[in-house]
Design a protein around this motif. Structure first.
Motif, PDB file in Angstrom:
ATOM      1  N   LEU A   1       6.908 -19.057  12.563  1.00 17.37           N
ATOM      2  CA  LEU A   1       7.743 -18.026  11.800  1.00 17.37           C
ATOM      3  C   LEU A   1       7.202 -18.045  10.277  1.00 17.37           C
ATOM      4  CD1 LEU A   1      11.373 -18.330  13.456  1.00 17.37           C
ATOM      5  CD2 LEU A   1       9.223 -16.530  13.752  1.00 17.37           C
ATOM      6  N   SER A   2       6.931 -19.278   9.621  1.00 19.47           N
ATOM      7  CA  SER A   2       6.729 -19.303   8.120  1.00 19.47           C
ATOM      8  C   SER A   2       5.218 -18.742   8.054  1.00 19.47           C
ATOM      9  CB  SER A   2       6.860 -20.707   7.753  1.00 19.47           C
ATOM     10  OG  SER A   2       8.038 -21.199   7.830  1.00 19.47           O
ATOM     11  N   CYS A   3       4.353 -18.992   9.006  1.00 18.09           N
ATOM     12  CA  CYS A   3       3.086 -18.553   8.860  1.00 18.09           C
ATOM     13  C   CYS A   3       3.097 -16.772   8.916  1.00 18.09           C
ATOM     14  CB  CYS A   3       2.224 -19.192   9.974  1.00 18.09           C
ATOM     15  SG  CYS A   3       0.426 -18.463  10.157  1.00 18.09           S
ATOM     16  N   VAL A   4       3.673 -16.411   9.991  1.00 12.57           N
ATOM     17  CA  VAL A   4       3.883 -15.208  10.092  1.00 12.57           C
ATOM     18  C   VAL A   4       4.369 -14.284   9.114  1.00 12.57           C
ATOM     19  CG1 VAL A   4       4.573 -13.236  11.699  1.00 12.57           C
ATOM     20  CG2 VAL A   4       3.506 -15.139  12.699  1.00 12.57           C
TER      21      VAL A   4
ATOM     22  N   LEU B   1       2.061 -11.101   7.789  1.00 10.87           N
ATOM     23  CA  LEU B   1       2.670  -9.957   7.583  1.00 10.87           C
ATOM     24  C   LEU B   1       2.352  -9.336   6.273  1.00 10.87           C
ATOM     25  CD1 LEU B   1       5.959  -9.825   9.477  1.00 10.87           C
ATOM     26  CD2 LEU B   1       3.699  -8.743  10.058  1.00 10.87           C
ATOM     27  N   PRO B   2       2.547 -10.193   5.193  1.00 15.38           N
ATOM     28  CA  PRO B   2       2.368  -9.781   3.715  1.00 15.38           C
ATOM     29  C   PRO B   2       0.959  -9.223   3.625  1.00 15.38           C
ATOM     30  CG  PRO B   2       3.560 -11.758   3.645  1.00 15.38           C
ATOM     31  CD  PRO B   2       3.310 -11.661   5.113  1.00 15.38           C
ATOM     32  N   LEU B   3      -0.047 -10.089   4.141  1.00 15.75           N
ATOM     33  CA  LEU B   3      -1.344  -9.614   4.126  1.00 15.75           C
ATOM     34  C   LEU B   3      -1.657  -8.361   4.894  1.00 15.75           C
ATOM     35  CD1 LEU B   3      -3.285 -12.907   4.964  1.00 15.75           C
ATOM     36  CD2 LEU B   3      -3.378 -11.644   2.616  1.00 15.75           C
TER      37      LEU B   3
ATOM     38  N   GLN C   1      -2.718  -2.696   4.973  1.00 10.88           N
ATOM     39  CA  GLN C   1      -2.447  -1.218   5.255  1.00 10.88           C
ATOM     40  C   GLN C   1      -3.697  -0.743   6.432  1.00 10.88           C
ATOM     41  OE1 GLN C   1      -1.487   1.749   2.425  1.00 10.88           O
ATOM     42  NE2 GLN C   1       0.728   1.056   2.289  1.00 10.88           N
ATOM     43  N   PRO C   2      -3.871  -1.483   7.531  1.00 15.85           N
ATOM     44  CA  PRO C   2      -4.785  -1.043   8.404  1.00 15.85           C
ATOM     45  C   PRO C   2      -4.862   0.050   9.169  1.00 15.85           C
ATOM     46  CG  PRO C   2      -3.315  -2.805   9.380  1.00 15.85           C
ATOM     47  CD  PRO C   2      -2.762  -2.549   7.893  1.00 15.85           C
TER      48      PRO C   2
ATOM     49  N   VAL D   1       3.532 -13.008  21.993  1.00 12.84           N
ATOM     50  CA  VAL D   1       4.322 -11.582  22.214  1.00 12.84           C
ATOM     51  C   VAL D   1       4.606 -11.139  20.790  1.00 12.84           C
ATOM     52  CG1 VAL D   1       5.853 -10.182  23.383  1.00 12.84           C
ATOM     53  CG2 VAL D   1       4.389 -11.847  24.574  1.00 12.84           C
ATOM     54  N   LEU D   2       5.471 -11.972  20.185  1.00 12.75           N
ATOM     55  CA  LEU D   2       6.021 -11.580  18.849  1.00 12.75           C
ATOM     56  C   LEU D   2       5.125 -11.063  17.959  1.00 12.75           C
ATOM     57  CD1 LEU D   2       8.627 -11.374  17.167  1.00 12.75           C
ATOM     58  CD2 LEU D   2       8.284 -13.735  16.704  1.00 12.75           C
ATOM     59  N   LEU D   3       3.942 -12.030  17.735  1.00 18.88           N
ATOM     60  CA  LEU D   3       2.933 -11.601  16.587  1.00 18.88           C
ATOM     61  C   LEU D   3       2.325 -10.194  16.933  1.00 18.88           C
ATOM     62  CD1 LEU D   3       1.032 -12.516  14.639  1.00 18.88           C
ATOM     63  CD2 LEU D   3      -0.566 -13.436  16.361  1.00 18.88           C
TER      64      LEU D   3
END
Length: 409
Positions: free
Chosen positions: A298-301, A306-308, A313-314, A333-335
């Motif tokens: 969760l910390s990684c994501v 998510l900030p990246l 803005q892909p 799945v969450l990712l």
């Protein structure tokens, strides 16, 4: 693509024409103050400015009864006494001769925002509107609200949203694959794609990718043989870029290095979650460790991926689960589900054909909008995971604005 701002000055016209302490807070300044605040912060200039249109009576009818719409239409010709008498029939509402026009503008602003996002003109947006709408009912005004702007927009979006598509390669008919000659040209540089099975799976994946880029579908799931995952990813990236994608996000889980021919020119943000490697050779090439705990994942994501993704803005996101990727099914799945928002819903997930039915089923459900499965019992991030995360945020922070926010402790 950026952010839209929808507004119309006519929405400042309605005002209370008699004394009513309960209703006096619904005033034009609610709108003008918000707009002025955006201007002072330089945010209005950064948005795509759209002038609100009136929602048609047919569009209002997606939520409201024809009788109620007709009643509101009639307020345009009422004098102050008649407006006050009609207003008294509802809870905390006042009507003005311009209420019908402005309430249609408020609903129409929401519809314009839906159109702008669905057509890809912007990633997201803000509609500054009055009168508000969230308290209004099918045939009644309530709490300053006349037409239910969000409900009308939701029904409108359901009618116009491209249908999500999540399919295993084996479920796609052969005629839905990419043209054979074109497919062979893309596959020719890759030895792993010489087998007929791998080539057929690639063709179906590319067909799905074409549908996402053409906005015929919003997202998809494709399965390819394990030995062909890296080669299929390379072809998918090159094809997207050749067809005009300006910003392509790839989150590759497992031993999947960026393809050698993939230019580091800012059009592709490549995030590789693998083993123990921690590296950021450029602002668009990042390798991060595979977190072993729920807290680490969760910390990684939340603090990096998510900030990246939101900063980049892909136009489209590719999520690739390579051989022996090691990511637990609920986390995978969450990712994929979380990357739908920064990618405007346009996500293609590539998995191995050997993946479990539980994983592919959960991915399909998430792409179709259902909640991801539970991550299970929580376990905190390890010191090693946090050191790696803070190192990457430190390396990338000067070049990514959203990483300049407070880092996790």
């Amino acid at each position: 693509m950026g952010t839209a701002l929808v507004y119309h000055e006519d929405m400042t016209v309605p005002r209370l024409l008699w004394d009513d302490p309960e209703c006096e807070i619904e005033c034009p300044e609610r709108l003008t103050t918000a707009l002025e605040s955006l201007r002072q912060r330089g945010l209005e200039q950064r948005c795509l400015r759209l002038v609100a249109r009136e929602a048609s009576e047919e569009e209002l009818g997606l939520v409201h009864s024809p009788e109620y719409v007709a009643l509101l239409r009639g307020t345009q010709s009422l004098d102050t006494d008649a407006l006050r008498e009609l207003s008294a029939q509802y809870d905390a509402v006042y009507f003005h001769p311009s209420t019908f026009h402005c309430a249609r503008l408020a609903a129409g602003a929401a519809l314009q925002l839906v159109d702008a996002v669905l057509t890809g003109a912007v990633h997201n947006g803000l509609a500054l509107v009055r009168p508000p709408g969230h308290h209004s009912q099918r045939a009644a005004a309530s709490g300053f609200c006349v037409f239910n702007n969000v409900a009308v927009a939701a029904q409108y979006a359901k009618q116009n949203l491209p249908a999500p598509l999540a399919l295993d390669a084996a479920a796609v008919r052969q005629e839905e694959a990419a043209p054979w000659g074109e497919l062979q040209a893309w596959a020719r540089p890759h030895a792993a794609l010489t087998q007929a099975e791998a080539l057929a799976a690639l063709g179906k994946a590319l067909r799905l990718l074409d549908g996402i880029q053409a906005r015929q579908v919003s997202s998809g799931l494709a399965a390819v043989p394990a030995p062909a995952v890296a080669a299929s990813l390379d072809v998918a990236l090159q094809r997207c870029l050749s067809q005009g994608a300006q910003r392509l996000l790839c989150v590759a889980v497992g031993q999947l290095d960026p393809p050698p021919a993939l230019a580091d020119d800012g059009r592709t943000l490549y995030l590789n979650i693998r083993g123990e490697e921690v590296a950021a050779p450029s602002m668009f090439r990042v390798s991060m460790p595979l977190p072993r705990t729920t807290g680490g994942f969760l910390s990684c994501v939340l603090a990096l991926v998510l900030p990246l993704a939101y900063g980049f803005q892909p136009d489209l996101a590719l999520v690739v689960l390579g051989p022996a990727h090691g990511l637990q099914d609920p986390r995978a799945v969450l990712l994929a589900a979380l990357l739908q928002a920064p990618a405007g819903g346009r996500v293609l997930v590539l998995v191995e054909e050997e993946s479990t039915p539980q994983l592919t089923g959960a991915l399909a459900q998430a792409l179709l909008g259902e909640p991801p499965p539970s991550l299970g019992a929580f376990s905190p991030a390890s010191p090693e995971d946090m050191r790696a995360l803070l190192y990457l945020r430190g390396q990338l922070g000067p070049r990514w604005e959203l990483l300049q926010l407070a880092a996790p402790q």
